[in-house]
Design a protein around this motif. Structure first.
Motif, PDB file in Angstrom:
ATOM      1  N   TYR A  19       0.842  -1.200   0.000  1.00  0.00           N
ATOM      2  CA  TYR A  19       0.000   0.000   0.000  1.00  0.00           C
ATOM      3  C   TYR A  19       0.875   1.247   0.000  1.00  0.00           C
ATOM      4  CZ  TYR A  19       1.172  -0.189   4.993  1.00  0.00           C
ATOM      5  OH  TYR A  19       1.844  -0.256   6.184  1.00  0.00           O
ATOM      6  N   GLN A  20       0.247   2.379  -0.275  1.00  0.00           N
ATOM      7  CA  GLN A  20       0.819   3.687   0.018  1.00  0.00           C
ATOM      8  C   GLN A  20       0.013   4.258   1.183  1.00  0.00           C
ATOM      9  OE1 GLN A  20       2.605   6.232  -3.142  1.00  0.00           O
ATOM     10  NE2 GLN A  20       1.094   5.269  -4.458  1.00  0.00           N
ATOM     11  N   ASP A  21       0.693   4.667   2.221  1.00  0.00           N
ATOM     12  CA  ASP A  21       0.005   5.125   3.423  1.00  0.00           C
ATOM     13  C   ASP A  21      -0.761   6.411   3.117  1.00  0.00           C
ATOM     14  OD1 ASP A  21      -0.826   5.985   5.915  1.00  0.00           O
ATOM     15  OD2 ASP A  21       1.032   5.383   6.909  1.00  0.00           O
ATOM     16  N   PRO A  22      -2.094   6.386   3.183  1.00  0.00           N
ATOM     17  CA  PRO A  22      -2.866   7.592   2.853  1.00  0.00           C
ATOM     18  C   PRO A  22      -2.718   8.699   3.881  1.00  0.00           C
ATOM     19  CG  PRO A  22      -4.316   5.887   3.701  1.00  0.00           C
ATOM     20  CD  PRO A  22      -2.964   5.257   3.550  1.00  0.00           C
ATOM     21  N   PHE A  23      -2.235   8.369   5.079  1.00  0.00           N
ATOM     22  CA  PHE A  23      -2.066   9.373   6.126  1.00  0.00           C
ATOM     23  C   PHE A  23      -0.674   9.983   6.113  1.00  0.00           C
ATOM     24  CE2 PHE A  23      -5.265   6.324   7.494  1.00  0.00           C
ATOM     25  CZ  PHE A  23      -6.335   7.163   7.766  1.00  0.00           C
ATOM     26  N   GLU A  24       0.247   9.356   5.377  1.00  0.00           N
ATOM     27  CA  GLU A  24       1.599   9.890   5.209  1.00  0.00           C
ATOM     28  C   GLU A  24       2.039   9.661   3.774  1.00  0.00           C
ATOM     29  OE1 GLU A  24       4.522   9.776   8.634  1.00  0.00           O
ATOM     30  OE2 GLU A  24       3.344   7.989   9.073  1.00  0.00           O
ATOM     31  N   ARG A  25       1.404  10.334   2.851  1.00  0.00           N
ATOM     32  CA  ARG A  25       1.762  10.197   1.446  1.00  0.00           C
ATOM     33  C   ARG A  25       3.176  10.736   1.255  1.00  0.00           C
ATOM     34  NH1 ARG A  25      -1.820   6.959  -1.091  1.00  0.00           N
ATOM     35  NH2 ARG A  25      -1.627   8.026  -3.095  1.00  0.00           N
ATOM     36  N   GLY A  26       4.013   9.989   0.604  1.00  0.00           N
ATOM     37  CA  GLY A  26       5.369  10.455   0.370  1.00  0.00           C
ATOM     38  C   GLY A  26       6.420   9.386   0.567  1.00  0.00           C
ATOM     39  N   TRP A  27       6.038   8.314   1.268  1.00  0.00           N
ATOM     40  CA  TRP A  27       6.991   7.219   1.469  1.00  0.00           C
ATOM     41  C   TRP A  27       7.004   6.264   0.290  1.00  0.00           C
ATOM     42  CZ3 TRP A  27      10.531   7.516   5.085  1.00  0.00           C
ATOM     43  CH2 TRP A  27      10.293   8.269   6.223  1.00  0.00           C
ATOM     44  N   GLY A  28       6.064   6.390  -0.619  1.00  0.00           N
ATOM     45  CA  GLY A  28       5.977   5.456  -1.732  1.00  0.00           C
ATOM     46  C   GLY A  28       5.268   4.178  -1.324  1.00  0.00           C
ATOM     47  N   TYR A  29       5.318   3.194  -2.192  1.00  0.00           N
ATOM     48  CA  TYR A  29       4.691   1.911  -1.891  1.00  0.00           C
ATOM     49  C   TYR A  29       5.503   1.192  -0.817  1.00  0.00           C
ATOM     50  CZ  TYR A  29       1.517   2.199  -5.883  1.00  0.00           C
ATOM     51  OH  TYR A  29       0.536   2.575  -6.753  1.00  0.00           O
ATOM     52  N   GLU A  30       4.804   0.664   0.159  1.00  0.00           N
ATOM     53  CA  GLU A  30       5.477  -0.048   1.230  1.00  0.00           C
ATOM     54  C   GLU A  30       4.717  -1.318   1.583  1.00  0.00           C
ATOM     55  OE1 GLU A  30       4.948   1.802   5.282  1.00  0.00           O
ATOM     56  OE2 GLU A  30       4.234   3.496   4.065  1.00  0.00           O
ATOM     57  N   VAL A  31       5.397  -2.188   2.302  1.00  0.00           N
ATOM     58  CA  VAL A  31       4.788  -3.408   2.810  1.00  0.00           C
ATOM     59  C   VAL A  31       4.668  -3.270   4.322  1.00  0.00           C
ATOM     60  CG1 VAL A  31       5.223  -5.845   3.285  1.00  0.00           C
ATOM     61  CG2 VAL A  31       5.504  -4.974   0.975  1.00  0.00           C
ATOM     62  N   GLY A  32       3.478  -3.578   4.815  1.00  0.00           N
ATOM     63  CA  GLY A  32       3.255  -3.560   6.258  1.00  0.00           C
ATOM     64  C   GLY A  32       2.325  -4.698   6.638  1.00  0.00           C
ATOM     65  N   TYR A  33       2.378  -5.130   7.888  1.00  0.00           N
ATOM     66  CA  TYR A  33       1.537  -6.257   8.314  1.00  0.00           C
ATOM     67  C   TYR A  33       1.288  -6.181   9.809  1.00  0.00           C
ATOM     68  CZ  TYR A  33       6.423  -7.719   8.679  1.00  0.00           C
ATOM     69  OH  TYR A  33       7.771  -7.741   8.920  1.00  0.00           O
ATOM     70  N   TYR A  34       0.096  -6.616  10.180  1.00  0.00           N
ATOM     71  CA  TYR A  34      -0.359  -6.599  11.566  1.00  0.00           C
ATOM     72  C   TYR A  34      -1.095  -7.914  11.807  1.00  0.00           C
ATOM     73  CZ  TYR A  34       0.145  -1.637  10.360  1.00  0.00           C
ATOM     74  OH  TYR A  34       0.608  -0.437   9.882  1.00  0.00           O
ATOM     75  N   PHE A  35      -0.685  -8.660  12.833  1.00  0.00           N
ATOM     76  CA  PHE A  35      -1.289  -9.970  13.078  1.00  0.00           C
ATOM     77  C   PHE A  35      -1.782 -10.100  14.512  1.00  0.00           C
ATOM     78  CE2 PHE A  35       1.068 -11.043   9.243  1.00  0.00           C
ATOM     79  CZ  PHE A  35       0.222 -11.940   8.615  1.00  0.00           C
ATOM     80  N   HIS A  36      -2.833 -10.896  14.647  1.00  0.00           N
ATOM     81  CA  HIS A  36      -3.324 -11.277  15.963  1.00  0.00           C
ATOM     82  C   HIS A  36      -2.235 -12.100  16.647  1.00  0.00           C
ATOM     83  CE1 HIS A  36      -5.754 -13.169  19.071  1.00  0.00           C
ATOM     84  NE2 HIS A  36      -6.752 -12.359  18.769  1.00  0.00           N
ATOM     85  N   PRO A  37      -2.025 -11.917  17.949  1.00  0.00           N
ATOM     86  CA  PRO A  37      -0.984 -12.695  18.652  1.00  0.00           C
ATOM     87  C   PRO A  37      -1.108 -14.200  18.469  1.00  0.00           C
ATOM     88  CG  PRO A  37      -1.766 -10.920  20.061  1.00  0.00           C
ATOM     89  CD  PRO A  37      -2.654 -10.918  18.838  1.00  0.00           C
ATOM     90  N   ASP A  38      -2.318 -14.708  18.283  1.00  0.00           N
ATOM     91  CA  ASP A  38      -2.494 -16.149  18.066  1.00  0.00           C
ATOM     92  C   ASP A  38      -1.805 -16.631  16.799  1.00  0.00           C
ATOM     93  OD1 ASP A  38      -4.012 -16.167  20.337  1.00  0.00           O
ATOM     94  OD2 ASP A  38      -5.947 -16.376  19.314  1.00  0.00           O
ATOM     95  N   ALA A  39      -1.525 -15.697  15.876  1.00  0.00           N
ATOM     96  CA  ALA A  39      -0.937 -16.069  14.589  1.00  0.00           C
ATOM     97  C   ALA A  39       0.563 -15.817  14.524  1.00  0.00           C
ATOM     98  CB  ALA A  39      -1.625 -15.292  13.462  1.00  0.00           C
ATOM     99  N   TRP A  40       1.154 -15.309  15.591  1.00  0.00           N
ATOM    100  CA  TRP A  40       2.578 -15.008  15.587  1.00  0.00           C
ATOM    101  C   TRP A  40       3.411 -16.293  15.527  1.00  0.00           C
ATOM    102  CZ3 TRP A  40       3.006 -10.902  20.115  1.00  0.00           C
ATOM    103  CH2 TRP A  40       2.316  -9.747  19.731  1.00  0.00           C
TER     104      TRP A  40
END
Length: 234
Positions: A145-166
């Motif tokens: 994605y491109q962060d819509p709240f901080e446009r300017g970093w370009g395309y980036e990869v980010g991920y957020y997981f439930h602790p059960d999936a760590w």
């Protein structure tokens, strides 16, 4: 977390209603537009056959997106309004989000997901809802994605997981598929990512995927990592 049935995304519903979303320094007017194409794609087949198509005449082919992708263990799909409860369970958890942004309220979580989803039409990418194929549970949110709240970093990869999936390799699987999107569909020259210095496991996931540390950002604080598009062999 409950199993979910196929549904229209909340962003699509807002598009159909002609309402608006406010982003810092931006007000996005959502007029009635054709909905995104709907289809599925297997990870081993980058050229899918659409099961249902709704016209996207105003989008370049590389920006046309598919609503569902399946990898070995995950289903990656666009979010629905009914996903917010499951997403807020970990996106709003202070311990789970100790090294990244945490949504303080359910409404904040809904807004963040909705704004990202609106930008999918513009950028050709936005975070997926991550579902464990083994049991149908929503276990994460992330991707390219491109962060819509901080446009300017370009395309980036980010991920957020439930602790059960760590610790089960799901982050690596998600990042790998996100980079396929970056390389084969959007043909990006580079992709960026960030990792908190107190979260070395996340940095290792990125480095295994080909990211290299560019510099440390002390004001955030984060490591900034870059992954150039692989050279195509002749």
């Amino acid at each position: 977390m409950k199993d979910r049935q196929p549904c229209q995304s909340e962003a699509e519903a807002r598009l159909s209603s002609g309402s608006a979303i406010a982003v810092p320094a931006i007000t996005i007017s959502l007029k009635k537009q054709p909905l995104d194409c709907q289809g599925s794609i297997d990870a081993k087949s980058p050229q899918p056959t659409l099961t249902r198509h709704i016209a996207q005449k105003n989008l370049r082919p590389d920006l046309r997106v598919f609503s569902m992708i399946q990898t070995d263990h995950l289903t990656l799909r666009k979010p629905c309004s009914s996903d917010i409860d499951d997403l807020f369970e970990f996106l709003g958890d202070a311990e789970a989000m100790a090294y990244t942004h945490r949504d303080a309220t359910w409404r904040d979580c809904r807004k963040r997901v909705l704004v990202h989803e609106w930008f999918r039409r513009k950028d050709g990418a936005a975070p997926w809802v991550v579902v464990n194929r083994a049991d149908g549970r929503v276990i994460g949110w992330g991707g390219l994605y491109q962060d819509p709240f901080e446009r300017g970093w370009g395309y980036e990869v980010g991920y957020y997981f439930h602790p059960d999936a760590w610790g089960r390799g799901f982050a690596s699987e998600l990042v790998a598929r996100a980079l396929v999107e970056a390389d084969e569909r959007l043909k990006l020259a580079e992709v960026w990512a960030m990792a908190h210095p107190s979260n070395p496991a996340s940095k290792r996931v990125l480095e295994k995927a080909g990211f290299v540390e560019e510099r440390y950002l002390p004001d955030r604080p984060r490591f900034l990592l870059r992954r150039p598009r692989p050279l195509v062999k002749a």
